[in-house]
Design a protein around this motif. Structure first.
Motif, mmCIF file in Angstrom:
data_model
loop_
_atom_site.group_PDB
_atom_site.id
_atom_site.type_symbol
_atom_site.label_atom_id
_atom_site.label_comp_id
_atom_site.label_asym_id
_atom_site.label_seq_id
_atom_site.Cartn_x
_atom_site.Cartn_y
_atom_site.Cartn_z
ATOM 1 N N THR A 214 0.798 -1.238 0.000
ATOM 2 C CA THR A 214 0.000 0.000 0.000
ATOM 3 C C THR A 214 0.823 1.276 0.000
ATOM 4 O OG1 THR A 214 -1.896 -1.096 1.002
ATOM 5 C CG2 THR A 214 -1.775 1.295 1.234
ATOM 6 N N PRO A 215 1.819 1.452 0.891
ATOM 7 C CA PRO A 215 2.563 2.715 0.859
ATOM 8 C C PRO A 215 3.329 2.927 -0.440
ATOM 9 C CG PRO A 215 3.566 1.159 2.405
ATOM 10 C CD PRO A 215 2.243 0.591 2.014
ATOM 11 N N VAL A 216 3.878 1.853 -0.998
ATOM 12 C CA VAL A 216 4.607 1.969 -2.270
ATOM 13 C C VAL A 216 3.642 2.340 -3.391
ATOM 14 C CG1 VAL A 216 5.958 0.694 -3.983
ATOM 15 C CG2 VAL A 216 6.400 0.371 -1.542
ATOM 16 N N GLU A 217 2.466 1.692 -3.391
ATOM 17 C CA GLU A 217 1.454 1.995 -4.399
ATOM 18 C C GLU A 217 1.032 3.461 -4.324
ATOM 19 O OE1 GLU A 217 -3.149 0.718 -5.559
ATOM 20 O OE2 GLU A 217 -2.015 -0.448 -4.082
ATOM 21 N N GLN A 218 0.787 3.966 -3.133
ATOM 22 C CA GLN A 218 0.349 5.349 -2.977
ATOM 23 C C GLN A 218 1.426 6.327 -3.429
ATOM 24 O OE1 GLN A 218 -2.746 6.207 -2.317
ATOM 25 N NE2 GLN A 218 -3.230 4.021 -2.148
ATOM 26 N N GLN A 219 2.662 6.032 -3.131
ATOM 27 C CA GLN A 219 3.763 6.910 -3.538
ATOM 28 C C GLN A 219 3.904 6.933 -5.057
ATOM 29 O OE1 GLN A 219 7.151 5.456 -1.267
ATOM 30 N NE2 GLN A 219 5.913 5.543 0.610
ATOM 31 N N ILE A 220 3.787 5.766 -5.681
ATOM 32 C CA ILE A 220 3.894 5.707 -7.149
ATOM 33 C C ILE A 220 2.744 6.456 -7.798
ATOM 34 C CG2 ILE A 220 3.704 4.133 -9.130
ATOM 35 C CD1 ILE A 220 5.354 2.112 -7.509
ATOM 36 N N LYS A 221 1.545 6.290 -7.281
ATOM 37 C CA LYS A 221 0.387 7.010 -7.819
ATOM 38 C C LYS A 221 0.591 8.516 -7.711
ATOM 39 C CE LYS A 221 -3.645 5.332 -6.454
ATOM 40 N NZ LYS A 221 -4.630 4.627 -5.577
ATOM 41 N N GLY A 222 1.175 8.965 -6.611
ATOM 42 C CA GLY A 222 1.450 10.391 -6.453
ATOM 43 C C GLY A 222 2.454 10.901 -7.466
ATOM 44 N N ILE A 223 3.450 10.084 -7.763
ATOM 45 C CA ILE A 223 4.466 10.466 -8.750
ATOM 46 C C ILE A 223 3.869 10.493 -10.157
ATOM 47 C CG2 ILE A 223 6.599 9.700 -9.879
ATOM 48 C CD1 ILE A 223 7.427 8.536 -7.126
ATOM 49 N N ALA A 224 3.025 9.510 -10.473
ATOM 50 C CA ALA A 224 2.493 9.377 -11.841
ATOM 51 C C ALA A 224 1.387 10.383 -12.140
ATOM 52 C CB ALA A 224 1.976 7.957 -12.049
ATOM 53 N N GLY A 225 0.667 10.820 -11.131
ATOM 54 C CA GLY A 225 -0.417 11.776 -11.358
ATOM 55 C C GLY A 225 -1.512 11.194 -12.232
ATOM 56 N N LEU A 226 -1.974 11.976 -13.196
ATOM 57 C CA LEU A 226 -3.095 11.559 -14.042
ATOM 58 C C LEU A 226 -2.733 10.443 -15.016
ATOM 59 C CD1 LEU A 226 -4.952 14.881 -14.912
ATOM 60 C CD2 LEU A 226 -5.703 13.048 -13.392
ATOM 61 N N ASP A 227 -1.443 10.148 -15.154
ATOM 62 C CA ASP A 227 -1.068 9.033 -16.021
ATOM 63 C C ASP A 227 -1.506 7.697 -15.419
ATOM 64 O OD1 ASP A 227 0.093 10.641 -17.976
ATOM 65 O OD2 ASP A 227 2.038 10.639 -16.972
#
Length: 414
Positions: free
Chosen positions: A237-250
């Motif tokens: 979960t924390p890794v997923e949330q961090q990646i989603k934050g980096i990727a943004g709308l992509d």
């Protein structure tokens, strides 16, 4: 302890049949926390199968075979395994009884060739087949090696795996740790660009992160090894949330999400509706939308305006604009979107017009040129130009066009 998957069948080598068994077994091994590093496909040839077994026994302790258990002469798996380990084949009367019973249930008589399926290596246990006639085996020809065989029919193999193989492997101590994965999905960014953005995550030990790319989509598989699914999810979960934050709308979704399903949920939650007008995709966009159960809540229909006369009569595209700019143009894409939105009285109108090829391209308008139009609730309208390239081929250009159209609407809704 590691496992190796060995799929037997010349039809697999020829590409006549998709090897879904290997994919299924790989996923199941991961769930049990059993590592496996090799998969082999070999044809219906006894000598080559022996060579495969020779190599596999040097690097794995669990060998899982699929295919080659039928009654025909080219079904060689069981007898080849027995021959490799210098074990005689023994006819098992209980197997013959079971095959006879199943044939009788189907109103048929067992043929003599089916007796071959009752020949089992001496000392092996029968791995029952609840639905088909070909049983598998569970055998330890030596103390450091376990062999499991399954028929090639996916439905039979999967049932046998679930009912018998999983409990057996768990009895050996496997399944104490599992590998749980989340597949994060992205659109509108290349694999290399995404990999650069998340480079710091690609060398993590647990969870691990690995990139994939397929048909315009980029995916990151985030996998964790833990005692339970819940503990694995806590690692992910924390890794997923961090990646989603980096990727943004992509980033658009995970696991079984599709662009169509995500767009559908956004429309449903907003109480909005959609109609589409398609030219080069020929209904592909509508098909993606209607593959989602319940899509009638927000998708009202579409127009396949392949011929210019349909664009004019049904969608209200101006003939002078078609003559001046051509059907593949931003202004026509916009008018198509406005026309279908107005005609079907929806919140949004989404259109696609382009050159999918391989013919029809010119120097100024090459194959792969696509325009997407989007008309919204406040009478706003815009268009987007894409050049997907002639080398991608007709089918992929149409797929990319439909997905990119959905992605544009997704971004607008967000």
């Amino acid at each position: 302890m590691t496992a190796e998957i060995i799929c037997v069948g010349t039809e697999l080598l020829l590409g006549d049949i998709l090897n879904s068994n290997a994919q299924y077994l790989a996923q199941q091994l991961a769930k049990l926390g059993i590592p496996h590093y090799y998969q082999t496909v070999v044809g219906d040839n006894s000598e080559r199968l022996k060579q495969v077994i020779e190599i596999a026994t040097q690097r794995a302790q669990i060998l899982i075979f699929t295919g080659g258990l039928g009654p025909t002469p080219d079904d060689l798996t069981c007898e080849t395994i027995a021959a490799f380990f210098n074990s005689p084949l023994v006819e098992r009367p209980e197997v013959i009884e079971e095959i006879t019973r199943k044939y009788a249930q189907r109103g048929r008589i067992m043929t003599p060739s089916n007796r071959k399926q009752a020949l089992i290596p001496q000392g092996a246990e029968i791995l029952p087949n609840p639905t088909g006639t070909a049983p598998g085996i569970i055998w330890q020809p030596r103390t450091d090696l376990t062999i499991l065989t399954f028929p090639g029919v996916p439905s039979e193999m999967q049932r046998m795996w679930e009912v018998t193989a999983v409990p057996y492997l768990k009895s050996l101590g496997w399944g104490q740790e599992i590998i749980y994965s989340r597949m994060l999905r992205f659109w509108g960014i290349s694999e290399s660009a995404l990999a650069e953005k998340v480079a710091g995550y690609l060398n993590l030990p647990n969870p691990t992160v690995a990139p994939y790319a397929s048909r315009g989509e980029v995916k990151l598989r985030v996998s964790a090894k833990a005692a339970t699914d819940e503990q694995a999810r806590e690692l992910i979960t924390p890794v997923e949330q961090q990646i989603k934050g980096i990727a943004g709308l992509d980033y658009y979704g995970a696991d079984d999400d599709t662009l169509a399903s995500v767009v559908g949920e956004l429309l449903r939650s907003a109480g909005q509706t959609l109609s589409v007008a398609e030219s080069c995709t020929g209904g592909g966009l509508g098909q993606m939308l209607t593959e989602i159960s319940g899509s009638s809540d927000y998708f009202w229909g579409g127009v396949i305006s392949y011929d210019n006369s349909v664009k004019e009569r049904i969608l209200g595209v101006k003939s002078e604009d078609l003559a001046k700019f051509g059907a593949v143009s931003s202004i026509v894409a916009e008018q198509m979107a406005v026309g279908v939105r107005s005609h079907l009285a929806t919140t949004w109108g989404l259109s696609i017009t382009g050159i999918a090829g391989p013919t029809g391209g010119t120097e100024t308008k090459p194959v792969g040129l696509v325009y997407i139009g989007l008309a919204g609730p406040n009478e706003e309208v815009e268009s987007f130009e894409y050049r997907f390239g002639a080398m991608r081929g007709r089918s992929l250009i149409r797929h990319l066009s439909a997905c990119t159209a959905l992605d544009n609407l997704r971004r607008k809704l967000l």
